[in-house]
Scaffold this motif. Structure first.
Motif, PDB file in Angstrom:
ATOM      1  N   ALA A 146      17.300 -24.049  -3.998  1.00 40.95           N
ATOM      2  CA  ALA A 146      18.484 -23.384  -4.550  1.00 40.95           C
ATOM      3  C   ALA A 146      18.143 -22.667  -5.852  1.00 40.95           C
ATOM      4  CB  ALA A 146      19.593 -24.399  -4.787  1.00 40.95           C
ATOM      5  N   GLU A 147      17.311 -23.306  -6.684  1.00 41.76           N
ATOM      6  CA  GLU A 147      16.928 -22.692  -7.957  1.00 41.76           C
ATOM      7  C   GLU A 147      16.072 -21.448  -7.746  1.00 41.76           C
ATOM      8  OE1 GLU A 147      16.933 -26.671 -10.821  1.00 41.76           O
ATOM      9  OE2 GLU A 147      15.094 -26.024  -9.835  1.00 41.76           O
ATOM     10  N   LYS A 165      20.376  -8.965  -9.300  1.00 40.55           N
ATOM     11  CA  LYS A 165      21.714  -8.676  -9.814  1.00 40.55           C
ATOM     12  C   LYS A 165      21.627  -7.876 -11.114  1.00 40.55           C
ATOM     13  CE  LYS A 165      25.742 -11.203 -11.262  1.00 40.55           C
ATOM     14  NZ  LYS A 165      26.249 -12.563 -11.532  1.00 40.55           N
ATOM     15  N   VAL A 166      20.686  -8.262 -11.972  1.00 36.57           N
ATOM     16  CA  VAL A 166      20.509  -7.562 -13.245  1.00 36.57           C
ATOM     17  C   VAL A 166      20.156  -6.091 -12.996  1.00 36.57           C
ATOM     18  CG1 VAL A 166      18.993  -7.386 -15.266  1.00 36.57           C
ATOM     19  CG2 VAL A 166      19.886  -9.612 -14.560  1.00 36.57           C
ATOM     20  N   VAL A 167      19.248  -5.860 -12.035  1.00 34.28           N
ATOM     21  CA  VAL A 167      18.837  -4.489 -11.718  1.00 34.28           C
ATOM     22  C   VAL A 167      20.008  -3.705 -11.120  1.00 34.28           C
ATOM     23  CG1 VAL A 167      17.261  -3.087 -10.333  1.00 34.28           C
ATOM     24  CG2 VAL A 167      16.438  -5.181 -11.385  1.00 34.28           C
ATOM     25  N   ALA A 168      20.765  -4.348 -10.210  1.00 33.63           N
ATOM     26  CA  ALA A 168      21.893  -3.671  -9.563  1.00 33.63           C
ATOM     27  C   ALA A 168      22.967  -3.300 -10.583  1.00 33.63           C
ATOM     28  CB  ALA A 168      22.474  -4.561  -8.471  1.00 33.63           C
ATOM     29  N   GLU A 192      17.915 -17.399   3.656  1.00 27.33           N
ATOM     30  CA  GLU A 192      19.093 -17.721   2.854  1.00 27.33           C
ATOM     31  C   GLU A 192      19.370 -16.603   1.836  1.00 27.33           C
ATOM     32  OE1 GLU A 192      21.366 -20.078   2.689  1.00 27.33           O
ATOM     33  OE2 GLU A 192      22.141 -19.746   0.659  1.00 27.33           O
ATOM     34  N   LEU A 193      18.283 -16.143   1.195  1.00 28.96           N
ATOM     35  CA  LEU A 193      18.413 -15.062   0.215  1.00 28.96           C
ATOM     36  C   LEU A 193      18.947 -13.792   0.878  1.00 28.96           C
ATOM     37  CD1 LEU A 193      17.856 -14.156  -2.734  1.00 28.96           C
ATOM     38  CD2 LEU A 193      15.608 -13.428  -1.968  1.00 28.96           C
ATOM     39  N   ASP A 194      18.410 -13.457   2.060  1.00 29.65           N
ATOM     40  CA  ASP A 194      18.856 -12.272   2.794  1.00 29.65           C
ATOM     41  C   ASP A 194      20.348 -12.329   3.079  1.00 29.65           C
ATOM     42  OD1 ASP A 194      16.515 -10.942   2.819  1.00 29.65           O
ATOM     43  OD2 ASP A 194      15.938 -11.500   4.858  1.00 29.65           O
ATOM     44  N   GLN A 195      20.812 -13.519   3.491  1.00 33.34           N
ATOM     45  CA  GLN A 195      22.236 -13.668   3.795  1.00 33.34           C
ATOM     46  C   GLN A 195      23.087 -13.423   2.557  1.00 33.34           C
ATOM     47  OE1 GLN A 195      22.654 -17.507   5.564  1.00 33.34           O
ATOM     48  NE2 GLN A 195      22.029 -16.808   7.609  1.00 33.34           N
ATOM     49  N   ARG A 196      22.621 -13.973   1.437  1.00 40.06           N
ATOM     50  CA  ARG A 196      23.378 -13.773   0.201  1.00 40.06           C
ATOM     51  C   ARG A 196      23.388 -12.306  -0.202  1.00 40.06           C
ATOM     52  NH1 ARG A 196      23.095 -18.441  -3.924  1.00 40.06           N
ATOM     53  NH2 ARG A 196      22.905 -20.238  -2.581  1.00 40.06           N
ATOM     54  N   LEU A 197      22.227 -11.651  -0.036  1.00 39.03           N
ATOM     55  CA  LEU A 197      22.141 -10.249  -0.430  1.00 39.03           C
ATOM     56  C   LEU A 197      23.025  -9.375   0.442  1.00 39.03           C
ATOM     57  CD1 LEU A 197      18.360  -9.849  -1.300  1.00 39.03           C
ATOM     58  CD2 LEU A 197      20.292 -10.203  -2.836  1.00 39.03           C
ATOM     59  N   GLN A 198      23.147  -9.756   1.725  1.00 43.35           N
ATOM     60  CA  GLN A 198      24.020  -8.983   2.613  1.00 43.35           C
ATOM     61  C   GLN A 198      25.471  -9.072   2.158  1.00 43.35           C
ATOM     62  OE1 GLN A 198      23.420  -9.974   6.743  1.00 43.35           O
ATOM     63  NE2 GLN A 198      21.558  -8.736   6.802  1.00 43.35           N
ATOM     64  N   LYS A 199      25.869 -10.270   1.754  1.00 44.56           N
ATOM     65  CA  LYS A 199      27.238 -10.443   1.244  1.00 44.56           C
ATOM     66  C   LYS A 199      27.444  -9.592  -0.006  1.00 44.56           C
ATOM     67  CE  LYS A 199      28.226 -15.103   2.826  1.00 44.56           C
ATOM     68  NZ  LYS A 199      28.054 -16.472   2.347  1.00 44.56           N
ATOM     69  N   ARG A 200      26.437  -9.613  -0.869  1.00 46.03           N
ATOM     70  CA  ARG A 200      26.506  -8.807  -2.090  1.00 46.03           C
ATOM     71  C   ARG A 200      26.648  -7.331  -1.761  1.00 46.03           C
ATOM     72  NH1 ARG A 200      25.735  -9.643  -7.206  1.00 46.03           N
ATOM     73  NH2 ARG A 200      25.104  -7.507  -7.540  1.00 46.03           N
ATOM     74  N   ALA A 258      17.146 -17.665  -8.750  1.00 41.79           N
ATOM     75  CA  ALA A 258      16.342 -16.895  -9.695  1.00 41.79           C
ATOM     76  C   ALA A 258      16.096 -15.474  -9.177  1.00 41.79           C
ATOM     77  CB  ALA A 258      15.019 -17.602  -9.957  1.00 41.79           C
ATOM     78  N   VAL A 259      15.712 -15.377  -7.900  1.00 47.14           N
ATOM     79  CA  VAL A 259      15.464 -14.047  -7.317  1.00 47.14           C
ATOM     80  C   VAL A 259      16.765 -13.247  -7.263  1.00 47.14           C
ATOM     81  CG1 VAL A 259      14.628 -12.790  -5.292  1.00 47.14           C
ATOM     82  CG2 VAL A 259      13.582 -14.960  -5.916  1.00 47.14           C
ATOM     83  N   GLU A 260      17.834 -13.943  -6.847  1.00 52.40           N
ATOM     84  CA  GLU A 260      19.134 -13.290  -6.730  1.00 52.40           C
ATOM     85  C   GLU A 260      19.581 -12.734  -8.083  1.00 52.40           C
ATOM     86  OE1 GLU A 260      22.168 -15.926  -5.374  1.00 52.40           O
ATOM     87  OE2 GLU A 260      23.234 -14.356  -4.304  1.00 52.40           O
TER      88      GLU A 260
END
Lengths: 90, 88
Positions: free
Chosen positions: A12-13, A23-26, B11-19, A17-19
């Motif tokens: 999760a961490e 987000k910052v770039v977006a 999991e990351l891909d799914q979150r990014l799609q929602k975003r 972190a990647v997310e």
């Protein structure tokens, strides 16, 4: 787990972190679009195409936006260091 | 990417799609707000006038070109900035 090395970040961490980085770039991208549109685009919309002047303005605006970002980031870092890491009440 | 496992990557891909859906809605919302504000100023009728309607079409076209152009510049500048940060 068995006292070896430093604790590993959880899944999760790692994902967060990647997310967060993306987000910052977006956010920076959407701020730039908003600001450069305001600065460069003629609001009468007599034309549906970007004029030569507007296109050049957008390119320069983008470049200056990044330069400003870098400049302020460098300056803040310098100020913060000069104040012993406690600058700006942060 | 950043040493994620396949499951983490999914999991990351799914979150990014929602975003992405959220981001599209916000771009769309901003487009409506901007073009409405710039083009609609006559409230003597409840339907858009020909002039307002034309203005809105041109506003949308121009905003899309603006997005595309700034998207290209952003990509270039962001790549250069990232490279510079890694060099330091």
């Amino acid at each position: 787990m068995f006292g070896l090395g430093r604790p590993q970040p959880t899944s999760a961490e790692k994902i967060a972190a990647v997310e967060n980085e993306l987000k910052v770039v977006a956010e920076m991208h959407s701020r730039m679009v908003k600001i450069c549109t305001l600065k460069c685009i003629d609001k009468t919309y007599r034309e549906g195409d970007l004029s030569k002047g507007e296109s050049v303005c957008l390119d320069r605006c983008a470049s200056k936006f990044f330069e400003t970002h870098q400049k302020i980031s460098d300056q803040l870092q310098k100020e913060t260091q000069a104040r012993g890491g406690g600058g700006f009440g942060m | 990417m950043d040493g994620l496992t396949a499951a983490e990557s999914r999991e990351l891909d799914q979150r990014l799609q929602k975003r992405q859906v959220k981001e599209f809605m916000s771009v769309f919302g901003n487009l409506v707000d901007n073009c409405f504000t710039a083009c609609v100023d006559d409230f003597t009728s409840k339907a858009l006038s020909g002039r307002e309607s034309g203005c809105i079409s041109r506003c949308v076209l121009k905003s899309m070109s603006t997005q595309t152009r700034l998207g290209e510049r952003f990509g270039e500048l962001n790549a250069a900035m990232t490279a510079e940060m890694q060099r330091r």
